[in-house]
Write an enzyme that holds these catalytic residues in place. Sequence first.
Site, PDB file in Angstrom:
ATOM      1  N   GLU A 202      30.639  38.089  44.015  1.00 39.03           N
ATOM      2  CA  GLU A 202      31.645  39.029  44.516  1.00 39.03           C
ATOM      3  C   GLU A 202      30.949  40.260  45.044  1.00 39.03           C
ATOM      4  O   GLU A 202      29.858  40.616  44.579  1.00 39.03           O
ATOM      5  CB  GLU A 202      32.590  39.467  43.378  1.00 39.03           C
ATOM      6  CG  GLU A 202      33.641  38.448  43.028  1.00 39.03           C
ATOM      7  CD  GLU A 202      34.538  38.894  41.873  1.00 39.03           C
ATOM      8  OE1 GLU A 202      34.355  40.015  41.341  1.00 39.03           O
ATOM      9  OE2 GLU A 202      35.414  38.108  41.501  1.00 39.03           O
TER      10      GLU A 202
ATOM     11  N   LYS B 188      36.813  30.884  36.906  1.00 36.33           N
ATOM     12  CA  LYS B 188      37.039  32.070  37.733  1.00 36.33           C
ATOM     13  C   LYS B 188      37.123  31.718  39.219  1.00 36.33           C
ATOM     14  O   LYS B 188      37.856  32.366  39.969  1.00 36.33           O
ATOM     15  CB  LYS B 188      35.912  33.083  37.528  1.00 36.33           C
ATOM     16  CG  LYS B 188      35.979  33.854  36.214  1.00 36.33           C
ATOM     17  CD  LYS B 188      34.887  34.920  36.210  1.00 36.33           C
ATOM     18  CE  LYS B 188      34.579  35.440  34.825  1.00 36.33           C
ATOM     19  NZ  LYS B 188      35.569  36.398  34.325  1.00 36.33           N
TER      20      LYS B 188
ATOM     21  N   ARG C 274      45.807  34.770  26.980  1.00 39.98           N
ATOM     22  CA  ARG C 274      45.884  35.014  25.535  1.00 39.98           C
ATOM     23  C   ARG C 274      46.379  36.429  25.320  1.00 39.98           C
ATOM     24  O   ARG C 274      46.570  37.180  26.269  1.00 39.98           O
ATOM     25  CB  ARG C 274      44.485  34.902  24.929  1.00 39.98           C
ATOM     26  CG  ARG C 274      43.502  35.835  25.641  1.00 39.98           C
ATOM     27  CD  ARG C 274      42.183  35.936  24.921  1.00 39.98           C
ATOM     28  NE  ARG C 274      41.087  36.302  25.790  1.00 39.98           N
ATOM     29  CZ  ARG C 274      40.782  37.523  26.195  1.00 39.98           C
ATOM     30  NH1 ARG C 274      41.515  38.534  25.810  1.00 39.98           N
ATOM     31  NH2 ARG C 274      39.768  37.753  26.990  1.00 39.98           N
TER      32      ARG C 274
HETATM   33  P1  ADP Z   1      34.454  38.776  31.985  1.00 37.76           P
HETATM   34  O1  ADP Z   1      35.516  37.698  32.063  1.00 37.76           O
HETATM   35  O2  ADP Z   1      33.079  38.203  31.786  1.00 37.76           O
HETATM   36  O3  ADP Z   1      34.791  39.886  31.060  1.00 37.76           O
HETATM   37  P2  ADP Z   1      35.460  40.072  34.411  1.00 37.76           P
HETATM   38  O4  ADP Z   1      35.494  39.344  35.686  1.00 37.76           O
HETATM   39  O5  ADP Z   1      36.750  40.238  33.674  1.00 37.76           O
HETATM   40  O6  ADP Z   1      34.365  39.389  33.459  1.00 37.76           O
HETATM   41  O7  ADP Z   1      34.819  41.509  34.629  1.00 37.76           O
HETATM   42  C1  ADP Z   1      34.500  42.363  33.547  1.00 37.76           C
HETATM   43  C2  ADP Z   1      34.191  43.763  34.069  1.00 37.76           C
HETATM   44  O8  ADP Z   1      33.122  43.716  35.005  1.00 37.76           O
HETATM   45  C3  ADP Z   1      35.317  44.437  34.827  1.00 37.76           C
HETATM   46  O9  ADP Z   1      36.195  45.096  33.969  1.00 37.76           O
HETATM   47  C4  ADP Z   1      34.555  45.413  35.704  1.00 37.76           C
HETATM   48  O10 ADP Z   1      34.139  46.544  34.989  1.00 37.76           O
HETATM   49  C5  ADP Z   1      33.315  44.641  36.057  1.00 37.76           C
HETATM   50  N1  ADP Z   1      33.479  43.924  37.333  1.00 37.76           N
HETATM   51  C6  ADP Z   1      33.926  42.654  37.500  1.00 37.76           C
HETATM   52  N2  ADP Z   1      33.943  42.320  38.809  1.00 37.76           N
HETATM   53  C7  ADP Z   1      33.476  43.389  39.476  1.00 37.76           C
HETATM   54  C8  ADP Z   1      33.218  43.667  40.859  1.00 37.76           C
HETATM   55  N3  ADP Z   1      33.441  42.768  41.813  1.00 37.76           N
HETATM   56  N4  ADP Z   1      32.732  44.889  41.180  1.00 37.76           N
HETATM   57  C9  ADP Z   1      32.477  45.817  40.233  1.00 37.76           C
HETATM   58  N5  ADP Z   1      32.680  45.602  38.918  1.00 37.76           N
HETATM   59  C10 ADP Z   1      33.176  44.420  38.544  1.00 37.76           C
END
Ligand code: ADP
Length: 665
Positions: free
Chosen positions: A214, A130, A306
Amino acid sequence: MSTPNTVSTPNTLSTLTKVLVANRGEIAVRVLRTCRALGLPTVAVYSEVDAGLPHVALADEAVCIGPAPATESYLNAAAILAAAARTGADAIHPGYGFLSENAPFAEAVEAAGLTFIGPRPDAMRAMGDKAAARQLMAARGVPVVPGYDGEDQADARFAQEAARVGYPVLVKAAAGGGGKGMTVVAEPAALPDALARARRLALAAFKDDRLLLEKYLEGPRHVEVQILGDGRGRVLHVFERECSIQRRFQKIIEETPSPALDDEKRAALCAAGVAAGEALAYRGAGTVEFILDAHGAFYFLEVNTRLQVEHPITELITGLDLVAWQIRVARGEALPPQASITARGHAVECRLYAEDPARDFLPSTGRLVIFELPQGPHLRMDAGVAEGCDVSVYYDPLLAKLVAWGETRDEALDRMAGALLRTRVAGVTTNRDLLHAVVRHPAFRAGLTTTAFLDQHLPAFQAASDPAAVLRRAVVLVLHRACRRRLDQGLPTLRGGWRNNPFRGQREVLLDGETSFQIEYFDRGGHFEARHGTEHFVVRGVHPGTVFSAEVGGHRTTYRIALHGEYAYVADGLGISRFARQARFPAGIEAEAAGSLAAPMPGRVVQVPVAVGDQVAKGQVLVVLEAMKMEQSLLAPHAGQVVAVDCAVGQVVEAGAVLVVLEGG
Ligand code: ADP
């Protein structure tokens, strides 16, 4: 990290003669269906506990690749390659999860001379991290969430960066996925603990404890762009999906188009998705995830290299078969022109999980004693299990995806609400009622979908049960048994419950959880009469078969009876009740269990941070269990002394097994 934007794939068409699907459950079924539609012979793989799953039956050939634990079967690259060699498969589709984003696996597939139906390994590598993904996208002008993704992993550096971006912040595993290790930190004092916990989870799950941070955006939306790339630099988008309805940072309801975008914003978002894909010279189907803040600004989250779980909604509005396009790209065929991809109407997907929303979404395991999904126009049911299958502790608890299309959003949502009501599952607890509550919720109907939706609108959701309907089911079950007894005794003409004294009926006690029903009944020839307390019902139509239409106190519906172990399940048009004939736990056992902490679900013990003799505080973690990709901590219900520890790290325990005994206060 090298930027995978060099184009090396030659534009030659490769033939592909037999596809092995290296996955299980609904996605294996879904991929196999398209292979079949394209006329491609197929091979399924399965673990020892999965032999009875639909994907095994659907494939032309199937190979057992090992025991139940995923590391020994679905994650066992050598066993999968051996299965391909044995069956002569020359292409592998990885589905999602498992090895789908594993670059060494994709390389091994290609090194074995087979086609990997998915992106190039370098794109997986670039996006599997990431931190590196954020850096690459930021360099390409794709907006990323304010944060810190540097090399320096010292707590002090994180504290400094968190102060810079401002609390609350979100700590993520750089190698993360599936929401694992993600922790929201509200204030500086909580940061060190959150970092330690996230590092531990990241190391356990990904063998990599690097973190990033973040800004935590409050109440954002999750909107993602489906892309298709030819691997030679051309990338197109297949519109967006909104996936804001989540629990544990994981999606449960998705829809397209997003109710939050107008045409202008949609165009900007899709263009950013294409730019991200172009940065990778992306090959095949992928998803660029963004987070949309309350002001409509969007930020890059990650690229999933994917096919996504929620891809069917895109297929329903565009008419494309994304798996067919994955296969065409893998063969080296050209993508269609962007302008030829158009969308019509609205589609929504609900993920039916074996989990209990009332118990913090704890996964539920067991036999699917009843498993009925509705059919109908504009409904698509992607299921990976069938009635009679067991839902085990080893894999993700997704049972099926219910997908509905409509000309308008309301039409699609109404269709989905109806479909959920006609979905009947017994034997495991599901989130069906929660999904229904969301789809019917006025805030959801108004398009006010944010990732905080469940916390805001349906906190502590409990499925409502209709006591009158439960009582009618109890009455039907008692009378059904009476009919069965009569049949078993070979006395079809004698009235069940016949007595010399026609004014005394037969009595039976049924238990539904804590509630007991004492039902007295009388056979009146063509019908029965039943009593429960002061209530009195005339009952017609009960039959010794398993499905019958019956009338109880003026309500007529179709009943279905299913038996499993010590339980009987009664389903009708409104729902299902489970009855046990006798009290399962005599009072003595409950009393004895007062200080005992039992496993709330079957799982593997990952941590036992206490030992016999320890004094513990209320709320202290006693045992950490892992099951179905989730960690669950067993907390001390009160302060006290640990007098017994009945489990060890690595051990697999059954639900209800006593793990720790706590005494005193
Ligand atoms: P993973 O790969 O573990 O699923 P992601 O980075 O795709 O993690 O994030 C999954 C979910 O977490 C997002 O859909 C959102 O709901 C929440 N999320 C991720 N980053 C943030 C952020 N910076 N602020 C608020 N919610 C977040």
